[in-house]
Motif scaffolding. Structure first.
Motif, PDB file in Angstrom:
ATOM      1  N   PRO A 293     -35.664  -4.563  20.732  1.00  8.96           N
ATOM      2  CA  PRO A 293     -36.702  -4.078  20.440  1.00  8.96           C
ATOM      3  C   PRO A 293     -37.231  -4.753  19.377  1.00  8.96           C
ATOM      4  N   GLY A 294     -35.951  -4.827  17.958  1.00 10.48           N
ATOM      5  CA  GLY A 294     -36.405  -4.423  16.626  1.00 10.48           C
ATOM      6  C   GLY A 294     -36.253  -6.293  16.495  1.00 10.48           C
ATOM      7  N   ALA A 295     -35.739  -7.330  17.666  1.00  8.96           N
ATOM      8  CA  ALA A 295     -35.935  -8.669  17.488  1.00  8.96           C
ATOM      9  C   ALA A 295     -37.498  -8.510  18.179  1.00  8.96           C
ATOM     10  N   LEU A 296     -37.649  -8.354  19.634  1.00 11.21           N
ATOM     11  CA  LEU A 296     -39.505  -8.413  19.688  1.00 11.21           C
ATOM     12  C   LEU A 296     -40.215  -7.767  18.848  1.00 11.21           C
ATOM     13  N   ALA A 297     -40.306  -6.567  17.789  1.00 13.12           N
ATOM     14  CA  ALA A 297     -41.251  -7.058  16.888  1.00 13.12           C
ATOM     15  C   ALA A 297     -41.735  -7.727  15.471  1.00 13.12           C
ATOM     16  N   ALA A 298     -40.087  -7.593  14.844  1.00  9.30           N
ATOM     17  CA  ALA A 298     -40.139  -9.054  14.746  1.00  9.30           C
ATOM     18  C   ALA A 298     -40.720 -10.376  15.051  1.00  9.30           C
TER      19      ALA A 298
ATOM     20  N   LEU B 246     -45.586 -14.398  14.619  1.00  5.94           N
ATOM     21  CA  LEU B 246     -46.639 -15.254  15.692  1.00  5.94           C
ATOM     22  C   LEU B 246     -47.734 -14.646  15.111  1.00  5.94           C
ATOM     23  N   ARG B 247     -47.568 -13.375  14.421  1.00  2.32           N
ATOM     24  CA  ARG B 247     -48.407 -13.208  14.051  1.00  2.32           C
ATOM     25  C   ARG B 247     -49.389 -13.329  12.888  1.00  2.32           C
ATOM     26  N   GLU B 248     -48.592 -14.545  12.024  1.00  2.00           N
ATOM     27  CA  GLU B 248     -48.881 -15.768  10.891  1.00  2.00           C
ATOM     28  C   GLU B 248     -48.742 -16.815  11.563  1.00  2.00           C
ATOM     29  N   ARG B 249     -48.103 -17.145  12.404  1.00  2.63           N
ATOM     30  CA  ARG B 249     -47.475 -18.706  12.572  1.00  2.63           C
ATOM     31  C   ARG B 249     -48.007 -18.321  14.826  1.00  2.63           C
ATOM     32  N   PRO B 250     -49.442 -18.648  15.824  1.00  2.00           N
ATOM     33  CA  PRO B 250     -49.401 -18.218  16.991  1.00  2.00           C
ATOM     34  C   PRO B 250     -48.380 -19.280  17.171  1.00  2.00           C
ATOM     35  N   GLY B 251     -48.645 -20.108  16.589  1.00  2.00           N
ATOM     36  CA  GLY B 251     -48.494 -22.098  16.983  1.00  2.00           C
ATOM     37  C   GLY B 251     -46.741 -22.083  17.028  1.00  2.00           C
ATOM     38  N   ASP B 252     -46.277 -20.986  16.385  1.00  2.00           N
ATOM     39  CA  ASP B 252     -44.510 -21.088  16.670  1.00  2.00           C
ATOM     40  C   ASP B 252     -43.480 -21.519  17.682  1.00  2.00           C
ATOM     41  N   VAL B 253     -43.384 -22.827  17.992  1.00  2.00           N
ATOM     42  CA  VAL B 253     -42.340 -22.698  19.443  1.00  2.00           C
ATOM     43  C   VAL B 253     -41.215 -21.345  19.021  1.00  2.00           C
ATOM     44  N   ASP B 254     -40.573 -22.160  18.577  1.00  2.00           N
ATOM     45  CA  ASP B 254     -39.151 -21.463  18.615  1.00  2.00           C
ATOM     46  C   ASP B 254     -39.383 -19.602  18.806  1.00  2.00           C
ATOM     47  N   ALA B 255     -40.741 -19.242  18.012  1.00  2.00           N
ATOM     48  CA  ALA B 255     -40.902 -17.860  17.856  1.00  2.00           C
ATOM     49  C   ALA B 255     -41.376 -17.279  19.430  1.00  2.00           C
ATOM     50  N   LEU B 256     -42.087 -18.300  19.287  1.00  2.00           N
ATOM     51  CA  LEU B 256     -42.602 -18.227  21.573  1.00  2.00           C
ATOM     52  C   LEU B 256     -40.936 -17.862  22.482  1.00  2.00           C
ATOM     53  N   TRP B 257     -40.312 -18.491  22.503  1.00  2.00           N
ATOM     54  CA  TRP B 257     -39.029 -18.981  22.747  1.00  2.00           C
ATOM     55  C   TRP B 257     -38.043 -17.428  22.402  1.00  2.00           C
ATOM     56  N   GLY B 258     -38.253 -17.402  21.270  1.00  2.00           N
ATOM     57  CA  GLY B 258     -36.956 -16.246  20.713  1.00  2.00           C
ATOM     58  C   GLY B 258     -37.434 -15.032  21.952  1.00  2.00           C
ATOM     59  N   ARG B 259     -39.355 -14.751  21.666  1.00  2.00           N
ATOM     60  CA  ARG B 259     -39.435 -13.792  22.091  1.00  2.00           C
ATOM     61  C   ARG B 259     -39.195 -13.456  23.809  1.00  2.00           C
ATOM     62  N   GLY B 260     -39.812 -15.012  24.453  1.00  2.00           N
ATOM     63  CA  GLY B 260     -39.138 -14.930  26.243  1.00  2.00           C
ATOM     64  C   GLY B 260     -38.406 -14.638  25.915  1.00  2.00           C
ATOM     65  N   LEU B 261     -36.614 -15.268  24.981  1.00  2.00           N
ATOM     66  CA  LEU B 261     -35.246 -14.183  25.160  1.00  2.00           C
ATOM     67  C   LEU B 261     -34.837 -12.488  25.621  1.00  2.00           C
ATOM     68  N   VAL B 262     -36.214 -12.561  24.100  1.00  2.00           N
ATOM     69  CA  VAL B 262     -35.565 -10.657  23.986  1.00  2.00           C
ATOM     70  C   VAL B 262     -36.447 -10.323  24.693  1.00  2.00           C
ATOM     71  N   LEU B 263     -37.435 -10.621  26.099  1.00  2.00           N
ATOM     72  CA  LEU B 263     -38.259 -10.256  26.552  1.00  2.00           C
ATOM     73  C   LEU B 263     -37.379  -9.703  27.917  1.00  2.00           C
ATOM     74  N   ARG B 264     -36.415 -11.127  28.445  1.00  2.00           N
ATOM     75  CA  ARG B 264     -35.820 -11.203  29.354  1.00  2.00           C
ATOM     76  C   ARG B 264     -35.057  -9.886  29.102  1.00  2.00           C
ATOM     77  N   ARG B 265     -33.755 -10.109  28.365  1.00  2.00           N
ATOM     78  CA  ARG B 265     -32.692  -8.962  27.730  1.00  2.00           C
ATOM     79  C   ARG B 265     -33.172  -7.601  28.455  1.00  2.00           C
ATOM     80  N   LEU B 266     -34.644  -7.300  27.886  1.00  2.00           N
ATOM     81  CA  LEU B 266     -34.994  -6.261  28.544  1.00  2.00           C
ATOM     82  C   LEU B 266     -35.667  -6.425  29.811  1.00  2.00           C
TER      83      LEU B 266
END
Length: 229
Positions: free
Chosen positions: A1-6, A11-31
């Motif tokens: 959950p901490g990683a997801l919040a990070a 993404l609030r600052e850089r909504p087009g950050d591909v690595d952050a979107l990818w990382g968000r997907g990885l964390v959501l999958r873990r959850l």
């Protein structure tokens, strides 16, 4: 959950950050939130449609979600973009085995000489009880000093599976010692540590130590339960 919040903060600052979107997907999958994970991958792929790694991770998430046709297409797309994408190769092979039990078709997918792919070939050969071929391949893998320990451990398992328990025992015990040393150096709740603990449980099982194998598996589940990962 901490990683997801990070990632969300990024993404609030850089909504087009591909690595952050990818990382968000990885964390959501873990959850276990597969639909949300796929949406995050979709957004990343829309921005970078030739990123074979993200495409492969989305395909794996399709697999976990039971969307097997989309998983199949995704793994193939990852390989089409990058023929050296070993994850896409052995995940596609696993999918073929999972869908219809066709180990020959799965093996045909694994033509690369990369070590990760060759280890996957060993598993598939063992699945077919072709232990002589599996053992021959482990000897080739063991000749490379960069990862000889893992190859020796796998060879020990193949020997045990083939009924050659006496020959397997020293290899398995040595692999077990290495894993115990590795576990001693990691935090108890390390995700990678639970993978090592499960591997050690497999080795103990092949050595005939059923109680130790079950205890190790129970520890891994207690330290990192499915509700958290």
């Amino acid at each position: 959950p901490g990683a997801l919040a990070a990632y969300d903060a990024v993404l609030r600052e850089r909504p087009g950050d591909v690595d952050a979107l990818w990382g968000r997907g990885l964390v959501l999958r873990r959850l276990g939130r597969f639909s949300e994970a796929i949406a995050a991958y979709d957004a990343a792929i829309e921005l970078n449609p030739r990123n074979d790694t993200v495409i492969t991770d989305r395909a794996l998430t399709y697999f976990f979600a039971g969307r097997l046709d989309e998983a199949d297409a995704g793994f193939r797309e990852g390989l089409a973009l990058n023929a050296d994408n070993t994850t896409a190769a052995f995940r596609l092979a696993n999918l073929k085995l999972y869908r219809n039990g066709d180990a020959d078709a799965a093996l045909a997918t694994l033509q690369s000489e990369q070590r990760a792919v060759q280890f996957a070939r060993v598993s598939l050969l063992a699945f077919q009880r072709k232990y002589d071929q599996a053992l021959a391949l482990t000897r080739v893998l063991e000749a490379d000093p960069s990862d000889a320990g893992e190859a020796a451990a796998v060879r020990g398992m193949m020997l045990a599976a083939a009924g050659q328990r006496e020959a397997a025992a020293p290899l398995l015990r040595k692999a077990g010692q290495k894993l115990r040393a590795e576990l001693a150096s990691l935090p108890l709740n390390s995700g990678g540590g639970q993978g090592s603990r499960h591997r050690l449980a497999q080795i103990e099982a092949w050595l005939g130590n059923e109680k130790a194998a079950l205890e190790l598996t129970g520890q891994a589940l207690a330290l990192l339960p499915p509700e958290k990962d």
